[in-house]
Design an enzyme around this catalytic site. Sequence first.
Site, mmCIF file in Angstrom:
data_model
loop_
_atom_site.group_PDB
_atom_site.id
_atom_site.type_symbol
_atom_site.label_atom_id
_atom_site.label_comp_id
_atom_site.label_asym_id
_atom_site.label_seq_id
_atom_site.Cartn_x
_atom_site.Cartn_y
_atom_site.Cartn_z
ATOM 1 N N ARG A 231 19.191 10.142 0.172
ATOM 2 C CA ARG A 231 19.100 10.748 1.313
ATOM 3 C C ARG A 231 17.983 9.945 2.210
ATOM 4 O O ARG A 231 16.975 9.855 1.773
ATOM 5 C CB ARG A 231 18.600 12.086 1.445
ATOM 6 C CG ARG A 231 19.580 13.137 0.909
ATOM 7 C CD ARG A 231 20.751 13.237 1.993
ATOM 8 N NE ARG A 231 21.711 14.451 1.516
ATOM 9 C CZ ARG A 231 23.077 14.010 0.824
ATOM 10 N NH1 ARG A 231 23.296 12.743 0.649
ATOM 11 N NH2 ARG A 231 24.003 14.885 0.696
ATOM 12 N N GLU A 260 22.414 9.661 10.436
ATOM 13 C CA GLU A 260 23.780 9.191 10.363
ATOM 14 C C GLU A 260 24.917 9.881 11.120
ATOM 15 O O GLU A 260 24.606 11.239 11.504
ATOM 16 C CB GLU A 260 24.129 9.695 8.776
ATOM 17 C CG GLU A 260 23.135 8.758 7.777
ATOM 18 C CD GLU A 260 23.389 9.247 6.329
ATOM 19 O OE1 GLU A 260 24.562 9.837 6.002
ATOM 20 O OE2 GLU A 260 22.825 8.496 5.332
ATOM 21 N N HIS A 279 26.623 5.175 4.046
ATOM 22 C CA HIS A 279 26.699 6.153 3.262
ATOM 23 C C HIS A 279 28.021 6.110 2.485
ATOM 24 O O HIS A 279 28.924 7.141 2.850
ATOM 25 C CB HIS A 279 26.301 7.620 4.085
ATOM 26 C CG HIS A 279 25.876 8.657 3.006
ATOM 27 N ND1 HIS A 279 24.932 9.433 3.599
ATOM 28 C CD2 HIS A 279 26.411 9.091 1.913
ATOM 29 C CE1 HIS A 279 24.678 10.403 2.502
ATOM 30 N NE2 HIS A 279 25.612 10.180 1.635
HETATM 31 C C1 OXD Z 1 26.581 13.636 -1.510
HETATM 32 C C2 OXD Z 1 26.603 12.554 -0.829
HETATM 33 O O1 OXD Z 1 25.638 14.347 -1.503
HETATM 34 O O2 OXD Z 1 27.734 11.913 -0.708
HETATM 35 O O3 OXD Z 1 27.598 14.335 -2.102
HETATM 36 O O4 OXD Z 1 25.730 12.049 -0.159
#
Ligand code: OXD
Length: 318
Positions: A231, A260, A279
């Site tokens: 994250r 994002e 991501h």
């Molecule tokens: C998740 C992600 O948390 O794809 O699954 O970031």
Amino acid sequence: MFVPERGRVLVSGRFEPDERERIRTAAAGVPVDFVDGLGDRTDLLGTATVIAGTLSGEQLALAPAVRWVHSWAAGVNNDLAAGLDAHPAVLTSSAGNGAVPLAEHAMMLMLMLNRDAPRWARAQSERRWERFQHGELNGLTCGIIGLGNCGLDLAAKARAFHMRVVGVRRRTDLPSPGVDAVHPPEDLHRMLAESDFVVVTAPDTPATEHLLGEAELRAMKDTAYVVVVSRGGIVADGALLRALTEGWIAGAGLDAHGREPLPPDSPFWDLPNVIVTPHNGATTAATRRRGVDVFVENLERHARGRPLVNVVDKSAGY
Ligand code: OXD
């Protein structure tokens, strides 16, 4: 509104026919509705007692009967922020589903940064034969923030590349196989100072929000790299930008971002020492299938009145 006595399951997302069948079978006679997105059929939100998908705050308000929400994500910070933190519904996550491909992505970013792979891509696009001296991961130190499913898988992979592996985790009493030194959060700066790569695999929780700020980035070697695969909120973007442009660190590989999608005018796109991916590190069919496995197991448990797995501790945030 009529809510059937045995409940009603609403599942959002795109699934293969056999995955839909597994979900229907596991629901054991409780009706299941499939939608591509939860915004598509707000009428179904009203009758659902179980919802699988990512709810916005508005959608949650339209679902008064919901008792259990399953997130297809491993990290549930967005689900909690949408109001599930203070909602009586149980929240389960798909934690573990993308750990292995995400660790592969972290390895890829480390290799690309260490070898300056973008330089080969540029040379290839210009049909230029450009040989240069590059690094090797062998003998370098990989510092992992968060030794959960992804962090521990990364530790094994980094070890296989003959790296030294150090890590920070809250529960230092838990086993951390493949990690040479496990530090508690209070020793974060010590770990940062000895790492050639600092890889962020931790969930975004109140305890990790902006964990890497100016002081932490300045504690790193100026030859070291930051790699973020879980994250973006764990790194303070302003401080990271300065670290990258003022030479406090050598560069970064960023799959997870503070905002994002990363806005087109974000300076991170243009930095020569940064590799940006959208991501996308764990977007594999197997990740989706493993998320379905967790949900199916929980539907079976739900039908038998047994405790669910992957239940989120809302106060801890994961
Ligand atoms: C998740 C992600 O948390 O794809 O699954 O970031």
